[in-house]
Design a protein around this motif. Structure first.
Motif, PDB file in Angstrom:
ATOM      1  N   ASN A   9       0.825  -1.209   0.000  1.00 23.20           N
ATOM      2  CA  ASN A   9       0.000   0.000   0.000  1.00 23.20           C
ATOM      3  C   ASN A   9       0.858   1.259   0.000  1.00 23.20           C
ATOM      4  O   ASN A   9       0.593   2.217  -0.737  1.00 23.20           O
ATOM      5  N   VAL A  66      -5.731   2.183  -4.233  1.00 18.56           N
ATOM      6  CA  VAL A  66      -4.704   2.969  -3.519  1.00 18.56           C
ATOM      7  C   VAL A  66      -4.153   4.056  -4.418  1.00 18.56           C
ATOM      8  O   VAL A  66      -3.964   5.209  -3.994  1.00 18.56           O
ATOM      9  N   ALA A  75      -1.865   5.579   3.076  1.00 22.07           N
ATOM     10  CA  ALA A  75      -1.643   4.142   2.907  1.00 22.07           C
ATOM     11  C   ALA A  75      -1.836   3.380   4.219  1.00 22.07           C
ATOM     12  O   ALA A  75      -2.412   2.285   4.229  1.00 22.07           O
ATOM     13  N   TRP A 129      -4.410  -2.487  -5.800  1.00 21.85           N
ATOM     14  CA  TRP A 129      -3.430  -1.415  -6.001  1.00 21.85           C
ATOM     15  C   TRP A 129      -4.043  -0.209  -6.689  1.00 21.85           C
ATOM     16  O   TRP A 129      -3.661   0.933  -6.420  1.00 21.85           O
TER      17      TRP A 129
END
Length: 322
Positions: free
Chosen positions: A47, A99, A87, A96
């Motif tokens: 993250n 994020v 994160a 992903w």
């Protein structure tokens, strides 16, 4: 030179030596990050890496569009700090692309569209988190289950979940109730008997340790953190719900993103008031709103929305403090 508005940011180390201050703030986050990795595994690191890359790339692109040399601005580490704070607030093994989108929105929408560091009204990390939880609520309420906890230090498994985590098997495998979720939905839940509560306590103690180090280094002031924690503790004691008052206070202080919010989010020198009395009011407002959202809102934690709501009042607070 950095483009920092001295009307909004008090003269201090964040203005005089932003590189050093941001660097030390990142160092202070290490105990919390280590605790997160111990509890959840390598998904936390993934993250952070994705968020930082997305934040730096987004800021560099916007600075190019604005015809501003990107290198001096990127060297202040503010984008990196916002990305790391975002994160660590996310569940590990989050896909992903979620994020990345959240990190880019934090920098582009909450920071650069307002004119850059020192001019933003809202905390960038919390803006990115709020956008993500509104757009992808299911993914952001998914936390590792006992099944995944046995594989939390498997790099290959962590990367696979981060890349292919948008399918139903990901949701089924990872779903696990957090202490705050259990508190809201299960009247018979006993917090002292649950392993997730111990994990949450470890994480919050680690972030509180980093926050105390920032206080000793005088990189932050005590007004907002103390006011927030006192207001949250008082509200939990007065309105404990189905738990005993002491258990309710410990639950609110040791679960969710309480310590991260108190020491790292509420103390942001750009999006919090300048005057000490107003910092106390700001922190108390955040603590009360966190409790209200946890108690009766749609989100188990609510820290991001509490911070953003109080950010709206900061210009008014600064005006009356004069």
């Amino acid at each position: 030179m950095l483009s920092i508005s001295r009307e909004r940011v008090p003269l201090g180390i964040f203005v005089v030596m932003p590189n050093r201050a941001m660097g030390e703030l990142l160092v202070s986050l290490m105990p919390g990050i280590i605790a997160l990795c111990y509890v959840w595994g390598w998904g936390v690191i993934i993250n952070i890496v994705v968020a930082v890359i997305s934040a730096i790339a987004s800021e560099a692109l916007i600075l190019r569009i604005r015809n501003i040399p990107p290198l001096p601005v990127l060297q202040d580490y503010s984008a990196v700090v916002a990305a790391v704070l975002l994160a660590v607030a996310f569940p590990p093994y989050l896909p992903w692309w979620i994020v990345s989108i959240a990190s880019a929105c934090a920098i582009v929408i909450a920071k650069q569209l307002y004119g850059g560091l020192g001019n933003n009204l809202f905390n960038p990390a919390m803006v990115g988190y709020a956008i993500a939880i509104v757009a992808y609520p299911l993914h952001l309420t998914v936390w590792p289950s006992d099944l995944l906890m046995t594989m939390r230090f498997d790099w290959q498994q962590a990367i696979d979940y981060a890349i292919h985590g948008a399918n139903e098997s990901y949701i089924a495998t990872l779903t696990g109730a957090t202490p705050l979720d259990s508190w809201r939905t299960d009247n018979a839940w006993q917090p002292h008997a649950e392993t997730p509560l111990i994990h949450s306590n470890i994480i919050n103690i680690a972030f509180a340790t980093g926050g105390l180090w920032l206080l000793l280094r005088r990189l932050i002031q005590w007004y907002a953190p103390v006011a927030m924690l006192c207001a949250l503790t008082t509200a939990a004691a007065v309105f404990p719900g189905h738990l005993p008052p002491l258990s309710s206070m410990w639950l609110h202080l040791g679960c969710g993103a309480t310590m991260l919010g108190a020491f790292y989010i509420a103390t942001d020198p750009v999006t919090s008031p300048r005057h000490p009395y107003m910092k106390l009011l700001f922190g108390a407002g955040v603590g009360i709103l966190v409790f209200i959202i946890r108690q009766g809102g749609s989100y188990a934690d609510g820290l991001a929305f509490a911070i953003l709501l109080m950010n709206l009042f900061v210009p008014l607070m600064d005006r009356y403090a004069k």
